[in-house]
Design an enzyme around this catalytic site. Structure first.
Site, PDB file in Angstrom:
ATOM      1  N   HIS A 139      39.207  23.338 -45.874  1.00  0.00           N
ATOM      2  CA  HIS A 139      38.977  22.807 -44.531  1.00  0.00           C
ATOM      3  C   HIS A 139      40.004  23.324 -43.519  1.00  0.00           C
ATOM      4  O   HIS A 139      39.736  23.366 -42.321  1.00  0.00           O
ATOM      5  CB  HIS A 139      39.001  21.277 -44.580  1.00  0.00           C
ATOM      6  CG  HIS A 139      38.401  20.618 -43.381  1.00  0.00           C
ATOM      7  ND1 HIS A 139      37.129  20.899 -42.920  1.00  0.00           N
ATOM      8  CD2 HIS A 139      38.893  19.675 -42.527  1.00  0.00           C
ATOM      9  CE1 HIS A 139      36.861  20.166 -41.858  1.00  0.00           C
ATOM     10  NE2 HIS A 139      37.922  19.419 -41.598  1.00  0.00           N
TER      11      HIS A 139
ATOM     12  N   ASP B 298      35.446  24.695 -48.735  1.00  0.00           N
ATOM     13  CA  ASP B 298      35.807  23.435 -48.077  1.00  0.00           C
ATOM     14  C   ASP B 298      35.285  22.265 -48.903  1.00  0.00           C
ATOM     15  O   ASP B 298      34.086  21.995 -48.942  1.00  0.00           O
ATOM     16  CB  ASP B 298      35.205  23.425 -46.668  1.00  0.00           C
ATOM     17  CG  ASP B 298      35.742  22.298 -45.793  1.00  0.00           C
ATOM     18  OD1 ASP B 298      36.194  21.283 -46.348  1.00  0.00           O
ATOM     19  OD2 ASP B 298      35.695  22.439 -44.563  1.00  0.00           O
TER      20      ASP B 298
ATOM     21  N   SER C  90      36.343  20.543 -37.168  1.00  0.00           N
ATOM     22  CA  SER C  90      35.960  19.373 -37.953  1.00  0.00           C
ATOM     23  C   SER C  90      35.128  18.426 -37.084  1.00  0.00           C
ATOM     24  O   SER C  90      34.048  18.797 -36.636  1.00  0.00           O
ATOM     25  CB  SER C  90      37.200  18.697 -38.538  1.00  0.00           C
ATOM     26  OG  SER C  90      36.860  17.759 -39.523  1.00  0.00           O
TER      27      SER C  90
END
Length: 725
Positions: A702, A670, A595
């Site tokens: 995600h 995602d 991320s």
């Protein structure tokens, strides 16, 4: 001959013992749950303050129970409710007690929507009458009791409804709700993700009024994702379409409304100013006064507003401003006289403040060069406030109490590490959750008055015994001076480490604003992976650079308008300093992250190509232009105002610098960091004629998990590291 046989047997026994003491960690063990810790199940303190309720599932009978235990003894006192005893309901997944504990909402068939939101089929069970009532035949959201538990409000298809549990009548409060257009009573995607709440309605103290937010997302741009399904079961992809405001784009228009339950009348509230966001609403102890937190789009001005429901007037009680941004929390607490507790970073550190009901500062309750990291609550009987802080070091957490005037502070936990507390309803007891780098979670019961331990509840000694044969490396904490700052760092050295040898180095970081990756806590799944890599000869290091949390507002907010600048500088400089050590091979330094950490890992190998030889980026943001408005603009303002801040620090604009080995990974489903980020990066790398490796996990969000997905992912990353570092 006999002597020789004895020697061979002894040799085999000794060899077997040595091997048993040198077990190698495997990915199958990590992701198969072999090292899972025992936790204390989520509990709710009952109103009497002497007991707590815990949800227990009996696998043999497929029965869900809510059992009640004594704080003092830990003995089970009774079963509050069992699915085996409810006619018409075979099973429930979760429960919510009414304020007076005479009824309970039971959830079934719960399905996730996004990170926090769900739908389900819900029932109310009355303990006195033993009657089970279906709230709705439909899949609904956020069913919530009125204070006297005679009604339940909920949301269905973006509209608010109220069910009268006595008459069975259901009233529709709003009628204009429509998917991807108007939402009433629950939040839109970006509020849910970034302001971390779903239920956007609240009963007042008497149940006579409901305050709610209305989201008009008609003009918010849509985002779509193809979902491919399971091979052989879905011929054509389906498409998920939802409203997602990217940085600089149109947000939902959010308005505040009041519903008079008896009069069945809705009125709009004029807040007197134009606000972009309303991230919190909460009724005060006065049933006619609603508190509202409202912000500008830059999120550097927060007004606490009191709305008089009877007169429909709004008054600003408190105003918070900051050169960067103001944090949103759930710490606002109203005392009996409607004075309130508030947390703020206004003196440079996060601390607790006590204000009168008119907004006059009565006391700064805590102060010092340390942070309040959790606010637990206020005990009206003793006048004491309970909180967690970093007073004993930014990587540690301890629990304290203090009087509301800031005097007579008491430290309630003594073990160095990370302590967290769950208090009984009357603040007589607290359950302490303790962990450190060498100790998995242990749970103990303490007196809230002085922290004295009453009894042990649960520990993970069995896990420590299980880990003994693996001979794990210590996680060593230190600081590293980088760019004029002492940065927190942990190091895991290879098994059989020798200071005269040079080892390949893998750096992990997250680096997002206010985050912390260097903490005095026990292993998570990634830590076992690092231990596995250490067993195979790698050194693992994590450095929390500028922009991370719990070291004061200035340290955290230095990255404002420049996400990815100072954080990248710190990781590159840290790698150079580590590479200069005698025990690190400066030609074999890699970095990875997920991320925000993937954004960082990409930037580091592109911009620090003479330092890093390998990088792995999982689910990375590759340009903040692609990410949502609330998070991104909090730190960057808009792309229209700060184009250079967005573009100068975007990995996409630095792909020409790639010289080492790069692995790029994303889930195609995602909804948070869209796979668009990776696709745009791929195209930039291709056009720059840069070779790299990449993998897409179909339909995965995600977290990139489900079935064997995590095992496959970490196998891929492990192989990449072993081949390239």
């Amino acid at each position: 001959m006999k002597l020789q046989h004895l020697f061979v047997t002894t040799f085999l026994v000794v060899t077997g013992f040595i091997n048993a003491q040198n077990k190698e960690i495997t990915l199958e063990e990590i992701w198969g749950g072999e090292f899972r810790q025992e936790y204390l199940q989520s509990l709710r303190s009952l109103n009497n303050g002497k007991e707590y309720a815990v949800k227990n599932f009996d696998r043999s009978s497929n029965t869900m129970n809510v059992d009640v235990y004594s704080y003092e003894t830990g003995e089970k006192t009774r079963t509050l409710i069992s699915s085996a005893d409810i006619d018409g309901l075979d099973f429930f997944q979760d429960y919510t007690l009414s304020d007076n504990e005479n009824k309970v909402i039971l959830s079934t068939q719960v399905q996730s929507i996004y990170r926090h939101s769900t739908t389900g089929i819900f029932y109310v069970y009355d303990f006195e009458t033993e009657k089970l009532t279906s709230i709705s035949e439909n899949r609904i959201q956020e069913p919530t009791f009125s204070p006297d538990a005679t009604k339940v409000a909920y949301v269905f298809k973006n509209n608010i409804y109220i069910k009268n549990l006595s008459s069975g009548e259901t009233i529709q409060v709003t009628t204009d709700g429509k998917k991807n257009e108007v939402i009433n009573g629950v939040t839109d995607w970006v509020y849910e993700e970034e302001f971390a709440f779903v239920r956007a309605f609240d009963w007042n103290k008497t149940g006579s009024e409901i305050a709610f937010l209305r989201f008009d997302e008609t003009e918010v741009p849509e985002f779509s994702m193809d979902m491919y399904g399971t091979y052989g079961q879905q011929l054509y992809p389906t498409q998920e379409v939802f409203k997602y405001p990217k940085a600089g784009e149109k947000n939902s228009e959010v308005t505040l409304h009041l519903y008079d339950v008896d009069a069945k009348k809705t009125s709009a509230v004029d807040l007197k100013k134009d606000y972009e966001y309303i991230p919190r609403i909460k009724w005060t102890n006065n049933p006619e006064v609603l508190s509202v937190q409202a912000m500008n789009r830059h999120q550097n001005n927060l007004d606490l507003i009191f709305v008089n429901a009877e007169k429909n007037t709004a008054e600003i009680i408190l105003e918070e401003t900051d050169d960067a941004y103001v944090e949103i929390t759930d710490n606002l607490t109203f005392l009996n006289d409607n004075s309130f507790i508030w947390t703020s970073e206004k003196d440079g550190w996060n601390h607790i403040y006590h204000y009168s009901k008119t907004g006059k500062l009565l006391d700064q309750v805590t102060k010092g060069n340390w942070e309040v990291t959790q606010y637990y609550g206020f005990d009206a009987t003793t006048g004491r406030i309970y909180f967690q802080s970093t007073e004993n070091g930014s990587i540690n957490r301890d629990v304290f109490s203090v009087r509301s005037n800031g005097k007579n502070k008491v430290q309630l936990t003594q073990k160095r590490g990370s302590n967290d507390a769950d208090f009984s309803a009357d603040f007589t007891y607290f359950i302490n959750s303790y962990t450190s780098a060498t100790m998995p979670y242990e749970f103990t019961l303490h007196k809230a008055r002085n922290g004295k331990k009453i009894r042990d509840i649960k520990d993970n000694k069995a896990l420590l015994e299980k880990l003994k044969p693996y001979q794990l490396s210590n996680k060593e904490f230190s600081t590293l001076e980088v760019n004029g700052n002492e940065l927190n760092m942990w190091t895991i050295k290879p098994k059989d480490y020798e200071a005269t040898k040079k080892y390949p180095l893998l750096m992990f970081q997250y680096s997002g604003p206010g985050s912390q990756s260097v903490s005095n806590t026990f292993y998570g799944s990634n830590d076992y992976w690092y231990q596995m890599l250490a067993q195979q000869g790698y050194m693992i290091v994590c450095v929390d650079g500028r922009g991370t949390g719990f070291k004061g507002a200035d340290f955290k907010k230095v990255t404002q308008k420049e996400l990815g600048k100072f954080e990248v500088e710190d990781q590159i400089e840290a790698a150079k300093k580590l590479g200069a050590r005698e025990d690190v091979d400066a030609e074999r330094i890699g970095i990875w992250g997920w991320s925000y950490g993937g954004f960082m890992a990409s930037n580091c190998i592109f911009q620090g190509n003479d330092t890093f030889t390998m990088a792995i980026a999982v689910a990375p943001v590759t340009s903040w232009r692609f990410y949502d408005s609330i998070y991104t603009e909090r730190y960057m303002t808009t792309p229209q105002e700060n184009a250079s801040g967005y573009d100068d620090n975007s990995p996409i604009n630095h792909v020409d610098g790639l010289k080492g080995d790069f692995l790029l990974i994303h889930g195609s489903g995602d909804d948070n960091v869209h796979v668009q980020n990776t696709m745009q990066m791929v195209e930039a790398l291709v056009q720059a004629n840069k070779q790299f490796d990449w993998a897409i996990y179909p339909d995965k969000n995600h977290g990139i998990y489900g079935g064997n997905t995590r095992l496959h992912l970490y196998t891929k990353m492990t192989n990449f590291i072993k081949e390239n570092l």
